[in-house]
Scaffold this active site. Structure first.
Site, PDB file in Angstrom:
ATOM      1  N   GLY A 315      39.721 -31.739  25.923  1.00  0.00           N
ATOM      2  CA  GLY A 315      41.093 -31.753  25.852  1.00  0.00           C
ATOM      3  C   GLY A 315      41.143 -30.265  26.298  1.00  0.00           C
ATOM      4  O   GLY A 315      40.362 -29.484  27.021  1.00  0.00           O
ATOM      5  N   SER A 316      42.412 -29.517  26.086  1.00  0.00           N
ATOM      6  CA  SER A 316      42.745 -28.263  26.641  1.00  0.00           C
ATOM      7  C   SER A 316      41.771 -27.115  26.284  1.00  0.00           C
ATOM      8  O   SER A 316      42.286 -25.989  27.078  1.00  0.00           O
ATOM      9  CB  SER A 316      44.119 -28.033  26.356  1.00  0.00           C
ATOM     10  OG  SER A 316      45.161 -28.884  27.160  1.00  0.00           O
ATOM     11  N   ILE A 317      41.341 -27.070  25.317  1.00  0.00           N
ATOM     12  CA  ILE A 317      40.183 -25.870  25.042  1.00  0.00           C
ATOM     13  C   ILE A 317      39.335 -25.747  26.288  1.00  0.00           C
ATOM     14  O   ILE A 317      39.013 -24.858  26.426  1.00  0.00           O
ATOM     15  CB  ILE A 317      39.460 -26.271  23.664  1.00  0.00           C
ATOM     16  CG1 ILE A 317      40.434 -25.949  22.420  1.00  0.00           C
ATOM     17  CG2 ILE A 317      38.157 -25.375  23.379  1.00  0.00           C
ATOM     18  CD1 ILE A 317      39.702 -26.484  21.138  1.00  0.00           C
TER      19      ILE A 317
END
Length: 592
Positions: A315-317
């Site tokens: 995801g956004s990491i």
């Protein structure tokens, strides 16, 4: 009719001569055979004869301990006994059966079968506590042997269970560090030799010959008992609050890859690793109704280290990686602006931002603070599929981290020829491929530590019982994956995420913390199951510690910035003073 004449004397002499020659040849063969046995093979048959009159019992070597970075013993040994019987030496079978059945708490029928079995030596029970072994020895039962042995012991039960691993009945490692460093930890068993007569009865005057065991070496690891304990308490707390399937927390040194903590709750009891009771608590499954195959499948699941053995969509990491790649290629600057109407059309796909109404016009800095998907889709397109895959390789994502635990999983990734605009768009914000949490933590560490790739690891040194270092464990010095300038900019951007963006719940007054949140759906889509995560490091301008929390399938609110970031804040609140990272006066972190 004519009568047949008798055979001639010449014929009879020939027959006698043939018989004589055969006898001579047989006699010569017998003499040759005797000479060979008595001269040339004498040593071999002497050994066989001795073996017939020797009884050998093994003396287990003490397995080396596992020590944390400060010397706290995480795995050791306790003395136990193995109770055996020698059938030919038993004088009172009924007395032996009654005593062993009583002291060992075994059914009389079970003990009887083993006592009455005709064998050189028959084991009755292993891993008997020393007190019981001493009581049986005091009874002086003829034919009963009490040999002291070692059983692996874990003083802190389930602490770091999926890292330490455990040993089997043969004292060999099965999973975790126990199997990875088994060669050093195992030691060398000794033996006890006793002489017997032709009936197998030990000779009273012969005594015994002992070959003493050689204990195994100790393993010093980077794991820190206190940090592991802090992290485990935080993981248990959020798992209970959010009724999550499991929670993983990693804490490591981003400069050299030493891992201070690796929590994966639920953990399991290392002193009773085959027991499924706690693991199945709260489920509809009853261990008593399961087949042995089903039980083993569940044990394999229970023993998995999710940080290393399992992959997930980050995801956004992963926007940290996308941003670093764009800065390395020079296709983005801090002043670049993007437009977010709440979605981005890519071919025939409408890919939404987490903020339905959109972020409007925003700079590159704000795009990272806001974790804006449309902006990162644009950034990914600027990098391009071919170069994006090239940066995957440059950052070390296409290879395993090389961590010193067995079963590390590799990335699950599209082939370059299969990456279209939609795949590139979703990859830019961390979906449509899978990596391990350990790989994600190692990659972020490499990006923020000045740009050099690290090898995450636990092993530090092999030591003897007195603490003398026998071998210092070394790890490959990674290559430069991003320029120091890129690393500095990324530290600046990620500190802004915590101080002003979606990672505010990880903020600690007086501490400079950088980080990134993430919320992603599990596969298959549409099941309403999510993975919430946050990765943070401190101090932001010169990281000494990095921590990551992943919460699988939380119930209720599931946003990483809301539920995962506070977990790392709590961990940092406890461990930063412990690591000597002092609070500083608040000041803006700027970059030229």
């Amino acid at each position: 009719m004519k009568e047949r004449e008798p055979k001639s004397r010449t014929y009879n002499r020939k027959k006698l001569s043939l018989v004589f020659c055969v006898c001579v040849l047989l006699l010569i063969g017998l003499v040759v055979r005797l000479v060979r046995l008595m001269v040339f093979e004498a040593d071999y048959y002497q050994e066989l004869a001795e073996d017939l009159h020797q009884r050998e019992r093994s003396i287990k070597a003490a397995r080396g301990r596992i020590l944390d970075r400060n010397g706290t013993v995480l795995a050791s040994n306790r003395t136990v006994c193995t109770v055996s019987v020698v059938h030919s030496q038993i004088r009172d079978p009924e007395g032996v059966i009654e005593a062993l059945s009583r002291e060992l708490d075994l059914p009389e029928e079970t003990v009887r079968k083993r006592v009455e079995k005709y064998s050189s030596i028959e084991r009755i029970k292993a891993n008997v506590d020393k007190e019981t072994g001493d009581r049986i020895r005091a009874l002086e039962l003829k034919g009963v042997k009490i040999d002291e042995d070692y059983k692996r012991s874990y003083p802190y039960g389930s602490l770091a269970s999926k890292v330490l691993g455990f040993t089997g009945s043969d004292n060999q490692g099965i999973i975790g560090l126990e199997v990875r460093y088994d060669t050093y930890l195992q030691g060398q068993n000794g033996t006890i030799l006793t002489l017997t007569d032709a009936r197998g009865i030990e000779l009273a005057d012969a005594g015994e010959e002992r070959v003493e065991p050689v204990p195994g070496a100790d393993l010093r690891v980077s794991l820190d008992y206190n940090i592991q304990l802090y992290a485990e308490q935080a993981a248990k707390k959020v798992r209970e609050e959010k009724q999550a399937t499991y929670v993983s927390i990693l804490v490591l040194n981003p400069r050299n890859g030493e891992i201070y903590a690796n929590v994966n709750v639920p953990e399991f009891d290392l002193n009773n690793p085959y027991d499924l009771t706690d693991y199945l608590a709260g489920t509809a499954q009853d261990p008593a109704t399961l087949t042995e195959e089903q039980k083993q499948d569940l044990r394999n699941q229970m023993w998995r280290n999710q940080s290393i053995n399992d992959t997930y969509e980050p995801g956004s990491i992963f926007k940290i990686v996308t941003a670093a790649a764009a800065l390395e290629k020079g296709v983005v600057s801090l002043q670049d602006r993007f437009s977010c109407p709440g979605f981005r059309m890519v071919e025939d796909r409408r890919i939404r931002c987490h903020k339905v109404r959109g972020h409007g016009s925003e700079t590159f800095v704000q795009a990272i603070e806001n974790s804006c998907n449309p902006a990162f889709i644009d950034i990914g397109q600027r990098v391009g599929a071919e170069d994006f895959c090239g940066y995957f390789r440059q950052f070390g994502l296409m290879e395993k981290t090389g961590i010193d635990l067995p079963g590390e999983a590799n990335i699950i990734m599209h082939k370059l020829e299969n990456i279209g605009l939609v795949e590139l768009a979703t990859m830019s914000f961390g979906q449509s491929f899978q990596i391990t949490p350990m790989q994600m933590a190692a990659t972020v560490s490499s990006i923020v530590n000045g740009g050099r790739r690290i090898t995450p690891h636990f092993g530090v040194a092999i030591e003897n019982q007195e603490g003398k270092v026998l071998k210092k464990l070394s790890w490959p010095k990674g290559k430069q994956v991003v320029r120091p300038e890129t690393s500095e900019i990324m530290r600046f951007l990620l500190e802004k995420v915590v101080s002003e963006g979606g990672g505010k719940k990880a903020y600690i007054e007086g501490c400079r913390i950088g980080g990134k949140t993430a919320t992603s759906q599990t596969l298959p889509r549409g099941t309403n199951k999510y993975i919430s995560s946050f990765i943070g490091f401190a101090p932001a301008d010169n990281p000494e510690v990095l921590a990551m929390c992943i919460i699988h399938n939380p119930q209720g609110v599931y946003y990483g910035g809301t539920i995962a970031a506070p977990v790392i804040r709590d961990v940092f609140t406890n461990i930063l003073p412990y690591l000597g990272i002092e609070k500083t006066e608040e000041k803006a972190y700027t970059t030229e």
